[in-house]
Design a protein around this motif. Sequence first.
Motif, PDB file in Angstrom:
ATOM      1  N   VAL A 151       0.854  -1.188   0.000  1.00  0.00           N
ATOM      2  CA  VAL A 151       0.000   0.000   0.000  1.00  0.00           C
ATOM      3  C   VAL A 151       0.894   1.243   0.000  1.00  0.00           C
ATOM      4  O   VAL A 151       1.876   1.325   0.748  1.00  0.00           O
ATOM      5  N   ALA A 152       0.531   2.233  -0.835  1.00  0.00           N
ATOM      6  CA  ALA A 152       1.405   3.385  -1.051  1.00  0.00           C
ATOM      7  C   ALA A 152       1.327   4.423   0.059  1.00  0.00           C
ATOM      8  O   ALA A 152       2.295   5.127   0.322  1.00  0.00           O
ATOM      9  N   GLY A 153       0.184   4.557   0.711  1.00  0.00           N
ATOM     10  CA  GLY A 153       0.048   5.588   1.728  1.00  0.00           C
ATOM     11  C   GLY A 153      -1.344   5.598   2.322  1.00  0.00           C
ATOM     12  O   GLY A 153      -2.187   4.748   2.003  1.00  0.00           O
ATOM     13  N   ALA A 154      -1.605   6.589   3.176  1.00  0.00           N
ATOM     14  CA  ALA A 154      -2.858   6.636   3.927  1.00  0.00           C
ATOM     15  C   ALA A 154      -4.069   6.783   3.008  1.00  0.00           C
ATOM     16  O   ALA A 154      -5.106   6.134   3.214  1.00  0.00           O
ATOM     17  N   ARG A 155      -3.990   7.640   1.981  1.00  0.00           N
ATOM     18  CA  ARG A 155      -5.135   7.829   1.092  1.00  0.00           C
ATOM     19  C   ARG A 155      -5.411   6.559   0.290  1.00  0.00           C
ATOM     20  O   ARG A 155      -6.568   6.147   0.117  1.00  0.00           O
ATOM     21  N   HIS A 156      -4.369   5.972  -0.232  1.00  0.00           N
ATOM     22  CA  HIS A 156      -4.505   4.715  -0.982  1.00  0.00           C
ATOM     23  C   HIS A 156      -5.210   3.665  -0.120  1.00  0.00           C
ATOM     24  O   HIS A 156      -6.173   3.009  -0.545  1.00  0.00           O
ATOM     25  N   GLN A 157      -4.744   3.519   1.110  1.00  0.00           N
ATOM     26  CA  GLN A 157      -5.331   2.533   2.015  1.00  0.00           C
ATOM     27  C   GLN A 157      -6.796   2.863   2.325  1.00  0.00           C
ATOM     28  O   GLN A 157      -7.640   1.964   2.346  1.00  0.00           O
ATOM     29  N   ALA A 158      -7.094   4.136   2.540  1.00  0.00           N
ATOM     30  CA  ALA A 158      -8.455   4.523   2.904  1.00  0.00           C
ATOM     31  C   ALA A 158      -9.449   4.182   1.796  1.00  0.00           C
ATOM     32  O   ALA A 158     -10.559   3.695   2.063  1.00  0.00           O
ATOM     33  N   VAL A 159      -9.065   4.435   0.541  1.00  0.00           N
ATOM     34  CA  VAL A 159      -9.967   4.130  -0.575  1.00  0.00           C
ATOM     35  C   VAL A 159     -10.197   2.620  -0.673  1.00  0.00           C
ATOM     36  O   VAL A 159     -11.325   2.159  -0.869  1.00  0.00           O
ATOM     37  N   LEU A 160      -9.130   1.854  -0.534  1.00  0.00           N
ATOM     38  CA  LEU A 160      -9.252   0.395  -0.593  1.00  0.00           C
ATOM     39  C   LEU A 160     -10.111  -0.138   0.555  1.00  0.00           C
ATOM     40  O   LEU A 160     -10.955  -1.024   0.365  1.00  0.00           O
ATOM     41  N   ARG A 161      -9.909   0.397   1.746  1.00  0.00           N
ATOM     42  CA  ARG A 161     -10.667  -0.067   2.911  1.00  0.00           C
ATOM     43  C   ARG A 161     -12.160   0.269   2.786  1.00  0.00           C
ATOM     44  O   ARG A 161     -13.000  -0.398   3.396  1.00  0.00           O
ATOM     45  N   GLU A 162     -12.481   1.284   2.012  1.00  0.00           N
ATOM     46  CA  GLU A 162     -13.896   1.600   1.777  1.00  0.00           C
ATOM     47  C   GLU A 162     -14.464   0.772   0.629  1.00  0.00           C
ATOM     48  O   GLU A 162     -15.577   0.252   0.706  1.00  0.00           O
ATOM     49  N   ALA A 163     -13.707   0.644  -0.457  1.00  0.00           N
ATOM     50  CA  ALA A 163     -14.237   0.007  -1.673  1.00  0.00           C
ATOM     51  C   ALA A 163     -14.479  -1.489  -1.487  1.00  0.00           C
ATOM     52  O   ALA A 163     -15.507  -2.019  -1.923  1.00  0.00           O
ATOM     53  N   ILE A 164     -13.558  -2.196  -0.846  1.00  0.00           N
ATOM     54  CA  ILE A 164     -13.669  -3.656  -0.773  1.00  0.00           C
ATOM     55  C   ILE A 164     -14.870  -4.101   0.066  1.00  0.00           C
ATOM     56  O   ILE A 164     -15.682  -4.915  -0.399  1.00  0.00           O
ATOM     57  N   PRO A 165     -15.062  -3.592   1.291  1.00  0.00           N
ATOM     58  CA  PRO A 165     -16.278  -3.985   2.027  1.00  0.00           C
ATOM     59  C   PRO A 165     -17.562  -3.534   1.329  1.00  0.00           C
ATOM     60  O   PRO A 165     -18.564  -4.255   1.354  1.00  0.00           O
ATOM     61  N   ASP A 166     -17.531  -2.363   0.684  1.00  0.00           N
ATOM     62  CA  ASP A 166     -18.721  -1.846   0.010  1.00  0.00           C
ATOM     63  C   ASP A 166     -19.125  -2.739  -1.160  1.00  0.00           C
ATOM     64  O   ASP A 166     -20.304  -3.067  -1.336  1.00  0.00           O
ATOM     65  N   VAL A 167     -18.177  -3.167  -1.961  1.00  0.00           N
ATOM     66  CA  VAL A 167     -18.459  -3.969  -3.149  1.00  0.00           C
ATOM     67  C   VAL A 167     -18.631  -5.453  -2.812  1.00  0.00           C
ATOM     68  O   VAL A 167     -19.506  -6.134  -3.366  1.00  0.00           O
ATOM     69  N   CYS A 168     -17.809  -5.955  -1.888  1.00  0.00           N
ATOM     70  CA  CYS A 168     -17.706  -7.401  -1.661  1.00  0.00           C
ATOM     71  C   CYS A 168     -18.313  -7.873  -0.347  1.00  0.00           C
ATOM     72  O   CYS A 168     -18.514  -9.087  -0.176  1.00  0.00           O
ATOM     73  N   GLY A 169     -18.546  -6.970   0.577  1.00  0.00           N
ATOM     74  CA  GLY A 169     -19.043  -7.379   1.880  1.00  0.00           C
ATOM     75  C   GLY A 169     -18.025  -8.142   2.686  1.00  0.00           C
ATOM     76  O   GLY A 169     -18.375  -8.932   3.566  1.00  0.00           O
ATOM     77  N   VAL A 170     -16.747  -7.921   2.410  1.00  0.00           N
ATOM     78  CA  VAL A 170     -15.657  -8.637   3.084  1.00  0.00           C
ATOM     79  C   VAL A 170     -14.768  -7.604   3.780  1.00  0.00           C
ATOM     80  O   VAL A 170     -14.421  -6.581   3.182  1.00  0.00           O
ATOM     81  N   PRO A 171     -14.386  -7.854   5.031  1.00  0.00           N
ATOM     82  CA  PRO A 171     -13.558  -6.874   5.733  1.00  0.00           C
ATOM     83  C   PRO A 171     -12.101  -6.892   5.279  1.00  0.00           C
ATOM     84  O   PRO A 171     -11.570  -7.937   4.892  1.00  0.00           O
ATOM     85  N   VAL A 172     -11.473  -5.739   5.329  1.00  0.00           N
ATOM     86  CA  VAL A 172     -10.029  -5.639   5.146  1.00  0.00           C
ATOM     87  C   VAL A 172      -9.400  -5.786   6.524  1.00  0.00           C
ATOM     88  O   VAL A 172      -9.661  -4.988   7.426  1.00  0.00           O
ATOM     89  N   LEU A 173      -8.587  -6.808   6.698  1.00  0.00           N
ATOM     90  CA  LEU A 173      -8.039  -7.139   8.014  1.00  0.00           C
ATOM     91  C   LEU A 173      -6.582  -6.721   8.173  1.00  0.00           C
ATOM     92  O   LEU A 173      -5.924  -7.129   9.126  1.00  0.00           O
ATOM     93  N   GLY A 174      -6.116  -5.904   7.248  1.00  0.00           N
ATOM     94  CA  GLY A 174      -4.762  -5.400   7.387  1.00  0.00           C
ATOM     95  C   GLY A 174      -4.252  -4.812   6.097  1.00  0.00           C
ATOM     96  O   GLY A 174      -4.798  -5.069   5.013  1.00  0.00           O
ATOM     97  N   ALA A 175      -3.216  -3.997   6.222  1.00  0.00           N
ATOM     98  CA  ALA A 175      -2.615  -3.358   5.054  1.00  0.00           C
ATOM     99  C   ALA A 175      -1.126  -3.177   5.310  1.00  0.00           C
ATOM    100  O   ALA A 175      -0.735  -2.410   6.199  1.00  0.00           O
ATOM    101  N   LEU A 176      -0.321  -3.904   4.569  1.00  0.00           N
ATOM    102  CA  LEU A 176       1.125  -3.797   4.709  1.00  0.00           C
ATOM    103  C   LEU A 176       1.658  -2.713   3.778  1.00  0.00           C
ATOM    104  O   LEU A 176       1.281  -2.651   2.600  1.00  0.00           O
TER     105      LEU A 176
END
Length: 234
Positions: A151-176
């Motif tokens: 993950v490149a940075g805080a904004r990148h992570q924030a968008v991913l953490r919103e998009a994946i649960p919204d589209v897939c209903g699956v939680p993001v359990l971490g971001a390296l």
Amino acid sequence: MSVPRVLVAGLSGGAGKTLVSVGIVAAWRGQGRAVAVFKKGPDYIDAAWLARAAGAPCRNLDLFLMPPDTVRRSFARAAGDVALIEGNRGLYDGLDARGSASSAELAVLLDAPVLLVVDATKATRTVAAQVLGCQRLDPRVRIAGVVLNRVAGARHQAVLREAIPDVCGVPVLGALPKIADPLLTDRHLGLVPPAEHGRWRDAVAQAGDLARAHLDLPAVAALAAAAPPLAEPA
């Protein structure tokens, strides 16, 4: 029989499955848990890293070389307080276009929830589309959580953490985050084995530190504990 378990898979080889797996195992071992580790396929390098992290042998599970009942028995006999199985290649990659003997088939056989590791380099909502595709391809495969890698940075992570649960209903359990100096180095046939690494103890310890700092370890443990009971092998 009740066996807390999780299968760590990826969208492709090189996604970061071994780093995530070694990190989780090292962190769990640091909590005093007896972790049983398994590697899908005949791979000996990733298995060696898992064994060093667990302080116990890593066993291979392979649906091409082993009948399903043998896989179940091998898994059941070695399972500890919690079991972590690392997949190989991409989740649905197998011997043929149908994905025969894939990590997905192993997850179905062992009724193991899948923690999907995703290389998020230069992508955001498209990652959610990839996860959704994995969910839809075979509904028997239970993708229970996603770990983001590189993950490149805080904004990148924030968008991913919103998009994946919204589209897939699956939680993001971490971001390296992206790591300038990789802990587990690659060469032409995969990772450098720990015996040749030179600083494998430091690498395992640092992977554990990464997991503690960037993964929701209680949530990963909870999804492993939520795996349904397995029928006793014959």
